[in-house]
Design a protein around this motif. Sequence first.
Motif, short mmCIF file in Angstrom:
data_model
loop_
_atom_site.label_atom_id
_atom_site.label_comp_id
_atom_site.label_asym_id
_atom_site.label_seq_id
_atom_site.Cartn_x
_atom_site.Cartn_y
_atom_site.Cartn_z
N GLU A 1 -18.93 -4.41 11.20
CA GLU A 1 -19.77 -4.27 9.97
C GLU A 1 -20.53 -2.85 10.28
N LEU A 2 -20.69 -2.19 9.00
CA LEU A 2 -21.24 -0.81 8.93
C LEU A 2 -22.86 -1.05 8.69
N PRO A 3 -23.64 0.02 9.27
CA PRO A 3 -24.98 -0.09 9.30
C PRO A 3 -25.33 0.05 7.62
N ASP A 4 -26.48 -0.47 7.51
CA ASP A 4 -27.19 -0.59 6.16
C ASP A 4 -27.43 0.73 5.71
N ALA A 5 -28.09 1.40 6.53
CA ALA A 5 -28.61 2.94 6.24
C ALA A 5 -27.24 3.81 5.75
N PHE A 6 -26.05 3.45 6.29
CA PHE A 6 -24.84 4.08 6.17
C PHE A 6 -24.22 3.77 4.76
N LEU A 7 -24.20 2.40 4.58
CA LEU A 7 -23.59 1.95 3.29
C LEU A 7 -24.64 2.35 1.98
N ARG A 8 -26.04 2.69 2.35
CA ARG A 8 -26.91 3.11 1.28
C ARG A 8 -26.53 4.03 0.66
N ARG A 9 -25.85 5.25 1.53
CA ARG A 9 -25.49 6.14 1.08
C ARG A 9 -24.04 6.57 0.54
N CYS A 10 -23.36 5.28 0.37
CA CYS A 10 -22.13 5.59 0.05
C CYS A 10 -21.78 4.95 -1.40
N PHE A 11 -20.84 5.11 -2.36
CA PHE A 11 -20.52 4.42 -3.27
C PHE A 11 -19.13 3.62 -2.75
N PHE A 12 -19.17 2.28 -3.14
CA PHE A 12 -18.55 1.33 -2.52
C PHE A 12 -17.32 0.98 -3.42
N HIS A 13 -16.01 0.74 -2.85
CA HIS A 13 -15.11 0.10 -3.78
C HIS A 13 -14.08 -0.84 -2.84
N TYR A 14 -13.99 -1.97 -3.21
CA TYR A 14 -12.87 -2.92 -2.43
C TYR A 14 -11.93 -2.86 -3.08
N ILE A 15 -10.43 -2.67 -2.42
CA ILE A 15 -9.17 -2.48 -2.97
C ILE A 15 -8.85 -4.22 -2.84
N ARG A 16 -8.75 -4.72 -3.99
CA ARG A 16 -8.46 -6.30 -4.01
C ARG A 16 -6.82 -6.28 -3.78
N PHE A 17 -6.17 -7.31 -3.17
CA PHE A 17 -4.97 -7.40 -3.33
C PHE A 17 -4.51 -7.59 -4.83
N PRO A 18 -3.48 -6.61 -5.11
CA PRO A 18 -2.83 -6.64 -6.59
C PRO A 18 -2.11 -8.01 -6.97
N ASP A 19 -2.46 -8.35 -8.38
CA ASP A 19 -1.91 -9.41 -8.71
C ASP A 19 -0.35 -9.14 -8.95
N GLN A 20 0.67 -10.19 -9.33
CA GLN A 20 2.09 -10.05 -9.57
C GLN A 20 2.37 -8.87 -10.60
N GLU A 21 1.75 -8.64 -11.77
CA GLU A 21 1.88 -7.69 -12.44
C GLU A 21 1.65 -6.22 -11.87
N THR A 22 0.47 -5.93 -11.42
CA THR A 22 0.14 -4.83 -10.90
C THR A 22 0.97 -4.54 -9.92
N LEU A 23 1.33 -5.46 -8.83
CA LEU A 23 2.26 -5.24 -7.87
C LEU A 23 3.72 -4.75 -8.47
N ALA A 24 4.12 -5.26 -9.41
CA ALA A 24 5.35 -5.13 -10.12
C ALA A 24 5.51 -3.47 -10.37
N ARG A 25 4.39 -2.93 -10.86
CA ARG A 25 4.28 -1.61 -11.41
C ARG A 25 4.17 -0.84 -10.14
N ILE A 26 3.82 -0.98 -9.09
CA ILE A 26 3.68 -0.51 -7.89
C ILE A 26 4.96 -0.38 -7.36
N VAL A 27 5.65 -1.59 -7.41
CA VAL A 27 7.11 -1.37 -6.89
C VAL A 27 8.05 -0.53 -7.69
N SER A 28 7.61 -0.50 -9.41
CA SER A 28 8.71 0.07 -10.10
C SER A 28 8.31 1.95 -9.76
#
Length: 280
Positions: free
Chosen positions: A163-190
Amino acid sequence: MKFNGTDAYVATPDMAVAVNAAIRLERPLLVKGEPGTGKTELARQIAGSLGLELIEWNVKSTTRAAQGLYEYDAVSRLRDSQLGDPRVGDVANYIRRGPLWRAFTAGEKVVLLIDEIDKADIEFPNDLLQELDRMEFFVYETGETVRARTRPIVVITSNNEKELPDAFLRRCFFHYIRFPDQETLARIVSVHFPGIKPALIRAALTQFFEIRETPGLRKKPSTSEVLDWLKLLLADDLAPEDLRRDPSEALPRLHGALLKNEQDVHLFERLAFIARGRRS
């Protein structure tokens, strides 16, 4: 200055929004996600897309925050003084600039990647708060203050091992890379395998998601692992029908690219044994 993905990297709309928001806010972009989902590669593609230099800081369990700023080589200075080297008169000769220093003093905007920050000690993020916030730090040995000429685009990745400290998290813009669905993964493969037959993509990804969603799997295969698996399938010139697997068969084709520990291999062997028992 706007990021929308590249020809070599499929960026989802929410990812592009996160990257561009972090750039506008001049905040570090904190990227989390499963290992192998392209967090490190995202920083490289941002740099390539915007035509900026990339400075990488690969964090290890032994990494200290101060190493990102600079290191003073007192041992070399002592040795040189014993040898009568004239360089000892200037302490700056023994200061090794870290990635933050190089990013701050670059002639133009750069992308600074702090990779896998959660590998380091829990205090590591807190030790960088002021430097990342103010974009400056003090060098005690020389008495100078190093300030960022142009604020770099900072990308920080984490595999969620700590876990990262709250004071550090407050200073960041957060993004979670969700595992791609089958359609997105097919685009990545292509993108990675131009010209691959759609039928093979469908057959391979159908089996891949069946494997990934198997209950009890200890380590789910990632995006990078399915790309490795497909590379092997193409090298062996396998057809879609070659991938059809009977439940009573123990393991999928070339399973070593997807299953990375003995517990998961044994899981599929047990499932195959149960399927054969039901048939008999």
